[in-house]
Design a protein around this motif. Sequence first.
Motif, mmCIF file in Angstrom:
data_model
loop_
_atom_site.group_PDB
_atom_site.id
_atom_site.type_symbol
_atom_site.label_atom_id
_atom_site.label_comp_id
_atom_site.label_asym_id
_atom_site.label_seq_id
_atom_site.Cartn_x
_atom_site.Cartn_y
_atom_site.Cartn_z
ATOM 1 N N ALA A 186 0.945 -1.189 0.052
ATOM 2 C CA ALA A 186 0.144 0.119 0.061
ATOM 3 C C ALA A 186 0.820 1.225 -0.071
ATOM 4 N N VAL A 187 2.204 1.200 0.361
ATOM 5 C CA VAL A 187 3.121 2.326 0.370
ATOM 6 C C VAL A 187 4.089 2.292 -0.619
ATOM 7 N N PRO A 188 4.312 2.952 -1.363
ATOM 8 C CA PRO A 188 5.494 2.938 -2.491
ATOM 9 C C PRO A 188 6.780 3.116 -1.429
ATOM 10 N N GLY A 189 7.663 2.010 -2.167
ATOM 11 C CA GLY A 189 9.061 2.136 -1.418
ATOM 12 C C GLY A 189 9.112 1.398 -0.151
ATOM 13 N N ALA A 190 7.826 0.831 0.236
ATOM 14 C CA ALA A 190 7.948 0.318 1.743
ATOM 15 C C ALA A 190 8.999 -1.066 1.791
ATOM 16 N N GLN A 191 9.552 -1.499 2.918
ATOM 17 C CA GLN A 191 10.295 -2.575 2.934
ATOM 18 C C GLN A 191 9.693 -3.805 3.600
ATOM 19 N N TRP A 192 9.642 -5.014 3.064
ATOM 20 C CA TRP A 192 8.964 -6.039 3.484
ATOM 21 C C TRP A 192 10.153 -6.842 4.105
ATOM 22 N N ALA A 193 9.861 -7.706 5.341
ATOM 23 C CA ALA A 193 10.704 -8.475 6.105
ATOM 24 C C ALA A 193 9.954 -9.670 6.493
ATOM 25 N N GLY A 194 10.032 -10.680 5.734
ATOM 26 C CA GLY A 194 9.292 -12.178 6.183
ATOM 27 C C GLY A 194 10.118 -12.854 7.089
ATOM 28 N N LEU A 195 9.701 -13.354 7.971
ATOM 29 C CA LEU A 195 10.460 -14.075 8.947
ATOM 30 C C LEU A 195 9.911 -15.582 9.198
ATOM 31 N N PRO A 196 10.924 -16.691 9.300
ATOM 32 C CA PRO A 196 10.682 -18.088 9.439
ATOM 33 C C PRO A 196 9.754 -18.290 10.866
ATOM 34 N N CYS A 197 8.611 -17.611 11.061
ATOM 35 C CA CYS A 197 8.073 -17.948 12.509
ATOM 36 C C CYS A 197 6.757 -17.700 12.348
ATOM 37 N N GLY A 198 5.911 -17.783 13.445
ATOM 38 C CA GLY A 198 4.320 -17.688 13.558
ATOM 39 C C GLY A 198 4.086 -16.396 13.984
ATOM 40 N N HIS A 199 3.269 -16.160 15.102
ATOM 41 C CA HIS A 199 2.926 -14.915 15.747
ATOM 42 C C HIS A 199 3.489 -14.334 16.843
ATOM 43 N N ASN A 200 3.568 -15.193 17.782
ATOM 44 C CA ASN A 200 4.278 -14.715 18.891
ATOM 45 C C ASN A 200 5.707 -15.469 19.175
ATOM 46 N N ASP A 201 6.413 -16.103 18.280
ATOM 47 C CA ASP A 201 7.474 -16.921 18.402
ATOM 48 C C ASP A 201 8.878 -16.344 17.568
ATOM 49 N N CYS A 202 8.305 -15.027 17.189
ATOM 50 C CA CYS A 202 9.423 -14.732 16.222
ATOM 51 C C CYS A 202 10.517 -13.917 16.966
ATOM 52 N N ALA A 203 11.912 -14.129 16.678
ATOM 53 C CA ALA A 203 12.815 -13.460 17.118
ATOM 54 C C ALA A 203 13.160 -12.182 16.474
ATOM 55 N N ARG A 204 13.108 -10.964 17.338
ATOM 56 C CA ARG A 204 13.098 -9.672 16.667
ATOM 57 C C ARG A 204 14.395 -9.460 15.614
ATOM 58 N N PRO A 205 14.474 -9.019 14.377
ATOM 59 C CA PRO A 205 15.139 -9.040 13.482
ATOM 60 C C PRO A 205 16.084 -7.511 13.614
ATOM 61 N N TRP A 206 16.662 -7.569 14.780
ATOM 62 C CA TRP A 206 17.141 -6.239 15.159
ATOM 63 C C TRP A 206 18.031 -5.533 14.026
ATOM 64 N N ASP A 207 18.948 -6.291 13.308
ATOM 65 C CA ASP A 207 19.757 -5.795 12.390
ATOM 66 C C ASP A 207 18.962 -5.230 11.069
ATOM 67 N N VAL A 208 17.517 -5.719 10.844
ATOM 68 C CA VAL A 208 17.031 -4.987 10.093
ATOM 69 C C VAL A 208 16.124 -3.924 10.315
ATOM 70 N N ILE A 209 15.715 -3.757 11.426
ATOM 71 C CA ILE A 209 15.042 -2.620 12.236
ATOM 72 C C ILE A 209 16.038 -1.448 12.451
ATOM 73 N N LEU A 210 17.146 -1.750 12.855
ATOM 74 C CA LEU A 210 17.951 -0.820 13.137
ATOM 75 C C LEU A 210 18.646 -0.140 11.901
ATOM 76 N N ASP A 211 18.604 -0.975 10.897
ATOM 77 C CA ASP A 211 19.280 -0.329 9.559
ATOM 78 C C ASP A 211 18.045 0.532 8.962
ATOM 79 N N PHE A 212 16.817 0.175 9.267
ATOM 80 C CA PHE A 212 15.567 0.976 8.818
ATOM 81 C C PHE A 212 15.733 2.179 9.432
ATOM 82 N N LEU A 213 15.666 2.308 10.623
ATOM 83 C CA LEU A 213 15.626 3.189 11.505
ATOM 84 C C LEU A 213 16.752 4.240 11.287
ATOM 85 N N ASP A 214 17.995 3.658 11.125
ATOM 86 C CA ASP A 214 19.258 4.598 10.922
ATOM 87 C C ASP A 214 19.085 5.470 9.591
#
Length: 269
Positions: free
Chosen positions: A228-256
């Motif tokens: 829905a948003v042009p240029g949005a970044q998608w990060a699919g993870l190999p997990c379910g809803h409550n068992d995902c390890a937070r991908p800090w490298d992806v998140i911090l890269d996006f924020l920085d």
Amino acid sequence: MGVLVVSLVVALGYAGLVLGVQRTIMYPAPPAPLSAPALDGRGVEALRLGPGGEREAWLLSPMPAPARPAPAVLFAHANAEIIDDWVNRFEPLRQAGYAVLLVEYPGYGRTPGKPTEASLTGSVVDAFDALAARADVDPERIFAWGRSLGGGPACALAARRPVAGLVLESTFTSARSLAARSGVLPFLVLDSWDNLAGLADYRGPLLVVHGERDAIIPAAHGRRLAEAVPGAQWAGLPCGHNDCARPWDVILDFLDRHAGAGSATPDPA
């Protein structure tokens, strides 16, 4: 005639049941703790927001404190969580120079009131305004992050305030589309949380993080939000809803990248 009357009674009973219990199902707040945990010495400041200061929020300071106003992340948690659950989970952000504001919902934790779409939206908007008014926070570098149900308040905030970017974690396109999977007629859903509509005019940075095996909110919801948003970044993870390890490298890269190159790194002492 008798069959028609019975059908009408059944339909009205169904509608009444759905209308009566849906907010209890949508907002299953955990039992409120008797008191807040000790926050002294942990770089956590308890804030009181809203009319009368009845709404609770906790500001987690960057570690170490930067010499200039810091970027910040406003975090909206899931429907069966409270801010107490998250106070120790943002160390990577804090160590990278970000402040984190944990916002409590009405009817959750020690915050009075009733959780509704309007009350949760009001809470995050008030929280953003309080954060933007602080001398130790850069008002132009405040990000919104919503997890699961929290994606609704985060999208609502992005439609109302100039967030620097938006992170959606395991979030749905709308509560009505999600309810339809359980056989609930969409027009009976009181709090629609139409995140797709909320993103209609949003053109800022967006990161969507979602478990590919999510059985509660299917990953297709996250993909539609990203589309829905042009240029949005998608990060699919190999997990379910409550068992995902937070991908800090992806998140911090996006924020920085969107806070400004190197701008989140604390100044050397």
